[in-house]
Design a protein around this motif. Structure first.
Motif, PDB file in Angstrom:
ATOM      1  N   SER A   1       0.862  -1.173  -0.012  1.00 47.14           N
ATOM      2  CA  SER A   1       0.141   0.086  -0.177  1.00 47.14           C
ATOM      3  C   SER A   1       0.813   1.235   0.082  1.00 47.14           C
ATOM      4  CB  SER A   1      -1.106  -0.102   1.265  1.00 47.14           C
ATOM      5  OG  SER A   1      -0.213   0.016   2.316  1.00 47.14           O
ATOM      6  N   LEU A   2       0.322   2.420  -0.177  1.00 47.17           N
ATOM      7  CA  LEU A   2       0.856   3.724  -0.112  1.00 47.17           C
ATOM      8  C   LEU A   2       1.569   3.837   1.272  1.00 47.17           C
ATOM      9  CD1 LEU A   2       1.464   6.344  -1.791  1.00 47.17           C
ATOM     10  CD2 LEU A   2      -0.477   7.197  -1.113  1.00 47.17           C
ATOM     11  N   ARG A   3       0.897   3.694   2.251  1.00 40.49           N
ATOM     12  CA  ARG A   3       1.460   3.669   3.582  1.00 40.49           C
ATOM     13  C   ARG A   3       2.471   2.788   3.748  1.00 40.49           C
ATOM     14  NH1 ARG A   3      -3.206   3.338   7.376  1.00 40.49           N
ATOM     15  NH2 ARG A   3      -3.514   5.370   6.648  1.00 40.49           N
ATOM     16  N   ALA A   4       2.417   1.731   3.544  1.00 41.89           N
ATOM     17  CA  ALA A   4       3.675   0.955   3.499  1.00 41.89           C
ATOM     18  C   ALA A   4       4.961   1.361   2.586  1.00 41.89           C
ATOM     19  CB  ALA A   4       3.413  -0.641   3.316  1.00 41.89           C
ATOM     20  N   MET A   5       4.558   1.803   1.651  1.00 42.62           N
ATOM     21  CA  MET A   5       5.748   2.317   0.662  1.00 42.62           C
ATOM     22  C   MET A   5       6.381   3.606   1.478  1.00 42.62           C
ATOM     23  SD  MET A   5       5.317   3.516  -3.386  1.00 42.62           S
ATOM     24  CE  MET A   5       6.391   4.898  -3.606  1.00 42.62           C
ATOM     25  N   LEU A   6       5.726   4.441   1.998  1.00 43.78           N
ATOM     26  CA  LEU A   6       6.125   5.506   2.624  1.00 43.78           C
ATOM     27  C   LEU A   6       7.002   5.118   3.776  1.00 43.78           C
ATOM     28  CD1 LEU A   6       3.054   8.138   2.650  1.00 43.78           C
ATOM     29  CD2 LEU A   6       5.209   8.236   1.238  1.00 43.78           C
ATOM     30  N   GLY A   7       6.699   3.942   4.471  1.00 39.40           N
ATOM     31  CA  GLY A   7       7.387   3.644   5.607  1.00 39.40           C
ATOM     32  C   GLY A   7       8.622   3.027   5.140  1.00 39.40           C
ATOM     33  N   VAL A   8       8.657   2.384   3.814  1.00 36.20           N
ATOM     34  CA  VAL A   8       9.930   1.816   3.386  1.00 36.20           C
ATOM     35  C   VAL A   8      10.670   2.771   3.082  1.00 36.20           C
ATOM     36  CG1 VAL A   8      10.840   0.433   1.329  1.00 36.20           C
ATOM     37  CG2 VAL A   8       8.908  -0.428   2.571  1.00 36.20           C
ATOM     38  N   LEU A   9      10.357   3.917   2.214  1.00 39.63           N
ATOM     39  CA  LEU A   9      11.033   5.105   1.782  1.00 39.63           C
ATOM     40  C   LEU A   9      11.897   5.468   3.033  1.00 39.63           C
ATOM     41  CD1 LEU A   9      11.905   7.101  -0.043  1.00 39.63           C
ATOM     42  CD2 LEU A   9       9.842   8.325   0.606  1.00 39.63           C
ATOM     43  N   PHE A  10      10.978   6.015   4.104  1.00 36.56           N
ATOM     44  CA  PHE A  10      11.645   6.499   5.499  1.00 36.56           C
ATOM     45  C   PHE A  10      12.710   5.407   6.047  1.00 36.56           C
ATOM     46  CE2 PHE A  10      11.312   7.423   9.995  1.00 36.56           C
ATOM     47  CZ  PHE A  10      11.519   8.623  10.032  1.00 36.56           C
ATOM     48  N   ALA A  11      12.527   4.269   5.661  1.00 39.16           N
ATOM     49  CA  ALA A  11      13.407   3.336   6.509  1.00 39.16           C
ATOM     50  C   ALA A  11      14.889   3.447   5.526  1.00 39.16           C
ATOM     51  CB  ALA A  11      13.081   2.054   6.615  1.00 39.16           C
ATOM     52  N   ILE A  12      14.662   3.684   4.297  1.00 39.25           N
ATOM     53  CA  ILE A  12      15.925   3.665   3.307  1.00 39.25           C
ATOM     54  C   ILE A  12      16.504   4.899   3.474  1.00 39.25           C
ATOM     55  CG2 ILE A  12      16.271   4.143   0.965  1.00 39.25           C
ATOM     56  CD1 ILE A  12      14.313   1.920   0.291  1.00 39.25           C
ATOM     57  N   LEU A  13      15.952   6.035   3.800  1.00 40.44           N
ATOM     58  CA  LEU A  13      16.534   7.324   3.822  1.00 40.44           C
ATOM     59  C   LEU A  13      17.352   7.410   5.327  1.00 40.44           C
ATOM     60  CD1 LEU A  13      13.835   9.656   2.572  1.00 40.44           C
ATOM     61  CD2 LEU A  13      15.817   8.763   1.403  1.00 40.44           C
ATOM     62  N   ILE A  14      16.813   6.715   6.097  1.00 39.55           N
ATOM     63  CA  ILE A  14      17.262   6.412   7.467  1.00 39.55           C
ATOM     64  C   ILE A  14      18.757   5.745   7.439  1.00 39.55           C
ATOM     65  CG2 ILE A  14      17.044   5.540   9.818  1.00 39.55           C
ATOM     66  CD1 ILE A  14      14.663   6.470  10.020  1.00 39.55           C
ATOM     67  N   GLU A  15      18.769   4.615   6.538  1.00 42.83           N
ATOM     68  CA  GLU A  15      19.770   3.697   6.610  1.00 42.83           C
ATOM     69  C   GLU A  15      20.781   4.675   5.642  1.00 42.83           C
ATOM     70  OE1 GLU A  15      20.881  -0.425   4.051  1.00 42.83           O
ATOM     71  OE2 GLU A  15      18.988   0.081   3.885  1.00 42.83           O
ATOM     72  N   VAL A  16      20.522   5.245   4.723  1.00 49.21           N
ATOM     73  CA  VAL A  16      21.458   6.151   3.576  1.00 49.21           C
ATOM     74  C   VAL A  16      21.980   7.191   4.796  1.00 49.21           C
ATOM     75  CG1 VAL A  16      21.840   7.703   1.905  1.00 49.21           C
ATOM     76  CG2 VAL A  16      20.263   5.761   1.599  1.00 49.21           C
ATOM     77  N   THR A  17      21.408   7.635   5.470  1.00 47.08           N
ATOM     78  CA  THR A  17      21.702   8.844   6.366  1.00 47.08           C
ATOM     79  C   THR A  17      22.556   8.527   7.376  1.00 47.08           C
ATOM     80  OG1 THR A  17      19.683  10.291   5.994  1.00 47.08           O
ATOM     81  CG2 THR A  17      21.064  10.736   7.879  1.00 47.08           C
ATOM     82  N   ALA A  18      22.321   7.186   8.065  1.00 47.64           N
ATOM     83  CA  ALA A  18      23.081   6.507   9.121  1.00 47.64           C
ATOM     84  C   ALA A  18      24.431   6.105   8.590  1.00 47.64           C
ATOM     85  CB  ALA A  18      22.301   5.507   9.629  1.00 47.64           C
ATOM     86  N   LEU A  19      24.738   5.513   7.374  1.00 45.81           N
ATOM     87  CA  LEU A  19      25.681   5.257   6.812  1.00 45.81           C
ATOM     88  C   LEU A  19      26.632   6.275   6.705  1.00 45.81           C
ATOM     89  CD1 LEU A  19      24.708   2.323   4.397  1.00 45.81           C
ATOM     90  CD2 LEU A  19      26.105   2.152   6.382  1.00 45.81           C
TER      91      LEU A  19
END
Length: 194
Positions: A125-143
């Motif tokens: 769903s769109l809500r789950a996709m936004l959650g995935v996007l948020f997790a990916i951006l956190i991963e990139v920022t943390a690295l």
């Protein structure tokens, strides 16, 4: 219960192209096709690398097992679970490839974090996709933060802006798909009321 699991697993492996009776039959077929094609591609890469005498890392084998698990889950009528499995495995593998010793050494694999976004846009769903996007951006920022890079390096080297741009396009696609589905259901409901 174990016998039913064995029968479902045998059906998933023996009859992969036979339609599955499921409320999500379309997602099951699309997921099975995507995961099986990806698994066959990885098997071909593995054969070529082994013939060349090169060594494949643990991340490759985790990826192959992830694709196999996603294929089996999608064939057993769990397309969303298979999508979540592939999203998590892909995010972990790309993080490991970018920072094999815990410190960012090669940012290029992070550009492939667009794949989990695409998987989420297709299967979730769109809500789950936004959650995935948020997790990916956190991963990139943390690295990048763990590597001690400054803001200018983060914005110029990292895939952050690329992933944001791609994500906006995927969000528009997912939102449009949900609006079309809602419109179809409203039209169906209106025709049933008459």
């Amino acid at each position: 219960a174990l016998h039913r699991i064995q029968l479902a697993l045998a059906q998933a492996l023996i009859e992969p192209w036979r339609p599955v009776r499921s409320p999500h039959a379309y997602l099951v077929r699309v997921g099975a096709l995507i995961w099986l094609t990806s698994l066959l591609f990885l098997a071909a890469v593995w054969a070529a690398v082994m013939q060349a005498g090169l060594f494949l890392g643990t991340a490759f084998y985790i990826g192959v097992l992830g694709f196999l698990g996603a294929y089996l889950l999608s064939r057993m009528s769990y397309p969303r679970a298979s999508a979540w499995l592939m999203i998590v495995v892909t995010m972990l593998n790309l993080g490991i490839a970018a920072a094999p010793r815990g410190v960012l050494s090669n940012p290029i694999p992070l550009f492939y974090l667009a794949l989990p976004i695409a998987i989420a846009a297709i299967f979730l769903s769109l809500r789950a996709m936004l959650g995935v996007l948020f997790a990916i951006l956190i991963e990139v920022t943390a690295l990048y933060y763990a590597a001690g890079r400054n803001v200018a390096q983060f914005l110029s080297e990292s895939p952050f802006i690329f992933l944001m741009t791609l994500s906006f396009m995927m969000i528009a696609f997912a939102w449009h798909r949900e609006m079309l589905t809602r419109t179809r259901y409203q039209a169906l409901y209106a025709s049933e009321q008459r």
